[in-house]
Motif scaffolding. Structure first.
Motif, PDB file in Angstrom:
ATOM      1  N   VAL A   2       0.625  -1.136  -0.071  1.00 59.25           N
ATOM      2  CA  VAL A   2      -0.097  -0.048   0.168  1.00 59.25           C
ATOM      3  C   VAL A   2       0.695   1.307  -0.032  1.00 59.25           C
ATOM      4  N   ASP A   3       2.113   1.127   0.820  1.00 57.99           N
ATOM      5  CA  ASP A   3       2.712   2.451   0.846  1.00 57.99           C
ATOM      6  C   ASP A   3       4.179   2.065   1.217  1.00 57.99           C
ATOM      7  N   ARG A   4       5.144   2.659   0.892  1.00 55.04           N
ATOM      8  CA  ARG A   4       6.723   2.484   0.990  1.00 55.04           C
ATOM      9  C   ARG A   4       7.224   3.781   1.169  1.00 55.04           C
ATOM     10  N   ASP A   5       8.124   3.964   2.097  1.00 55.37           N
ATOM     11  CA  ASP A   5       8.950   5.156   2.198  1.00 55.37           C
ATOM     12  C   ASP A   5      10.566   4.546   2.655  1.00 55.37           C
ATOM     13  N   LEU A   6      11.341   5.210   2.130  1.00 56.54           N
ATOM     14  CA  LEU A   6      12.875   4.887   2.497  1.00 56.54           C
ATOM     15  C   LEU A   6      13.537   6.394   3.014  1.00 56.54           C
ATOM     16  N   GLU A   7      14.383   6.207   4.090  1.00 52.60           N
ATOM     17  CA  GLU A   7      15.208   7.334   4.343  1.00 52.60           C
ATOM     18  C   GLU A   7      16.709   6.949   4.228  1.00 52.60           C
ATOM     19  N   ARG A   8      17.488   7.788   3.547  1.00 58.27           N
ATOM     20  CA  ARG A   8      18.539   7.466   3.238  1.00 58.27           C
ATOM     21  C   ARG A   8      19.543   8.280   3.670  1.00 58.27           C
ATOM     22  N   THR A   9      20.745   8.089   3.878  1.00 61.01           N
ATOM     23  CA  THR A   9      22.171   8.560   4.483  1.00 61.01           C
ATOM     24  C   THR A   9      22.618   9.631   3.621  1.00 61.01           C
ATOM     25  N   LYS A  10      23.376  10.628   3.968  1.00 62.76           N
ATOM     26  CA  LYS A  10      24.087  11.636   3.001  1.00 62.76           C
ATOM     27  C   LYS A  10      24.599  10.896   2.011  1.00 62.76           C
ATOM     28  N   THR A  11      25.084   9.530   2.121  1.00 70.81           N
ATOM     29  CA  THR A  11      25.770   8.906   0.937  1.00 70.81           C
ATOM     30  C   THR A  11      25.081   8.134   0.174  1.00 70.81           C
ATOM     31  N   GLY A  12      23.613   8.111   0.418  1.00 70.47           N
ATOM     32  CA  GLY A  12      22.670   7.316  -0.337  1.00 70.47           C
ATOM     33  C   GLY A  12      22.240   5.993   0.040  1.00 70.47           C
ATOM     34  N   ARG A  13      22.921   5.324   1.297  1.00 67.69           N
ATOM     35  CA  ARG A  13      22.520   4.241   1.758  1.00 67.69           C
ATOM     36  C   ARG A  13      21.128   4.156   2.569  1.00 67.69           C
ATOM     37  N   ILE A  14      20.334   3.195   2.336  1.00 70.68           N
ATOM     38  CA  ILE A  14      19.160   3.122   3.289  1.00 70.68           C
ATOM     39  C   ILE A  14      19.347   2.995   4.756  1.00 70.68           C
ATOM     40  N   LYS A  15      18.902   4.159   5.354  1.00 66.46           N
ATOM     41  CA  LYS A  15      19.148   4.112   6.800  1.00 66.46           C
ATOM     42  C   LYS A  15      17.646   3.320   7.410  1.00 66.46           C
ATOM     43  N   GLU A  16      16.456   3.661   6.770  1.00 66.71           N
ATOM     44  CA  GLU A  16      15.362   3.162   7.342  1.00 66.71           C
ATOM     45  C   GLU A  16      14.487   2.838   6.217  1.00 66.71           C
ATOM     46  N   ALA A  17      13.650   1.749   6.160  1.00 67.96           N
ATOM     47  CA  ALA A  17      12.822   1.453   5.367  1.00 67.96           C
ATOM     48  C   ALA A  17      11.286   1.122   5.903  1.00 67.96           C
ATOM     49  N   TYR A  18      10.441   1.536   5.525  1.00 70.65           N
ATOM     50  CA  TYR A  18       9.110   1.593   6.080  1.00 70.65           C
ATOM     51  C   TYR A  18       8.177   0.998   4.890  1.00 70.65           C
ATOM     52  N   TYR A  19       7.299   0.094   5.288  1.00 67.38           N
ATOM     53  CA  TYR A  19       6.429  -0.767   4.389  1.00 67.38           C
ATOM     54  C   TYR A  19       4.904  -0.899   4.998  1.00 67.38           C
ATOM     55  N   CYS A  20       3.896  -0.580   4.234  1.00 67.13           N
ATOM     56  CA  CYS A  20       2.432  -0.961   4.630  1.00 67.13           C
ATOM     57  C   CYS A  20       1.968  -1.822   3.847  1.00 67.13           C
ATOM     58  N   VAL A  21       1.518  -2.999   4.189  1.00 64.82           N
ATOM     59  CA  VAL A  21       0.929  -4.031   3.356  1.00 64.82           C
ATOM     60  C   VAL A  21      -0.373  -4.486   3.595  1.00 64.82           C
ATOM     61  N   ARG A  22      -1.136  -4.692   2.509  1.00 61.17           N
ATOM     62  CA  ARG A  22      -2.470  -5.047   2.778  1.00 61.17           C
ATOM     63  C   ARG A  22      -2.521  -6.548   2.372  1.00 61.17           C
ATOM     64  N   ALA A  23      -3.385  -7.397   3.337  1.00 58.89           N
ATOM     65  CA  ALA A  23      -3.424  -8.834   2.907  1.00 58.89           C
ATOM     66  C   ALA A  23      -5.050  -9.219   2.697  1.00 58.89           C
ATOM     67  N   THR A  24      -5.329  -9.773   1.803  1.00 62.79           N
ATOM     68  CA  THR A  24      -6.859 -10.060   1.594  1.00 62.79           C
ATOM     69  C   THR A  24      -7.115 -11.486   1.409  1.00 62.79           C
ATOM     70  N   LEU A  25      -8.161 -12.126   2.258  1.00 59.37           N
ATOM     71  CA  LEU A  25      -8.730 -13.136   1.941  1.00 59.37           C
ATOM     72  C   LEU A  25      -9.659 -13.337   0.675  1.00 59.37           C
ATOM     73  N   PRO A  26      -9.983 -14.685   0.210  1.00 57.37           N
ATOM     74  CA  PRO A  26     -10.831 -14.716  -0.922  1.00 57.37           C
ATOM     75  C   PRO A  26     -12.224 -14.225  -0.532  1.00 57.37           C
ATOM     76  N   ASN A  27     -12.607 -14.243   0.572  1.00 49.85           N
ATOM     77  CA  ASN A  27     -14.031 -13.795   0.861  1.00 49.85           C
ATOM     78  C   ASN A  27     -14.060 -12.151   1.146  1.00 49.85           C
ATOM     79  N   GLY A  28     -12.853 -11.410   0.691  1.00 54.08           N
ATOM     80  CA  GLY A  28     -12.996 -10.015   0.819  1.00 54.08           C
ATOM     81  C   GLY A  28     -12.362  -9.476   1.752  1.00 54.08           C
TER      82      GLY A  28
END
Length: 96
Positions: A2-28
């Motif tokens: 659903v969403d993703r955000d990355l925070e990088r250091t001054k040198t471009g390496r990823i310092k933090e990663a955030y994810y939001c995920v949706r899981a759905t059953l067949p019944n909705g």
């Protein structure tokens, strides 16, 4: 994903990663869950950027599935990760 955000250091390496995920059953029925991974966590200071991203995504996915099936317990890895919560850029923004 659903969403993703990355925070990088001054040198471009990823310092933090955030994810939001949706899981759905067949019944909705669906659940959204989010998670964070940071280099400040024990053992994560020297891992690849991919590892930071994939760990955050895996945590979010596992949480969403666990909540969806009613097994919403937190893993041991996540309990130790809670120690870095106050250092997180993403969580500071949410609490302001």
């Amino acid at each position: 994903i659903v969403d993703r955000d990355l925070e990088r250091t001054k040198t471009g390496r990823i310092k933090e990663a955030y994810y939001c995920v949706r899981a759905t059953l067949p019944n909705g029925r669906s659940v959204e869950s989010d998670a964070l991974c940071s280099r400040f966590e024990k053992g994560k200071d020297k891992v690849s950027d991919h590892t930071i991203m994939s760990t955050a995504k895996t945590r979010a996915t596992n949480r969403a599935i666990a909540e969806l099936i009613g097994a919403g317990e937190v893993s041991a890895e996540e309990m130790s990760a809670e120690r870095i919560v106050n250092q997180s850029k993403f969580l500071k923004e949410d609490n302001s």
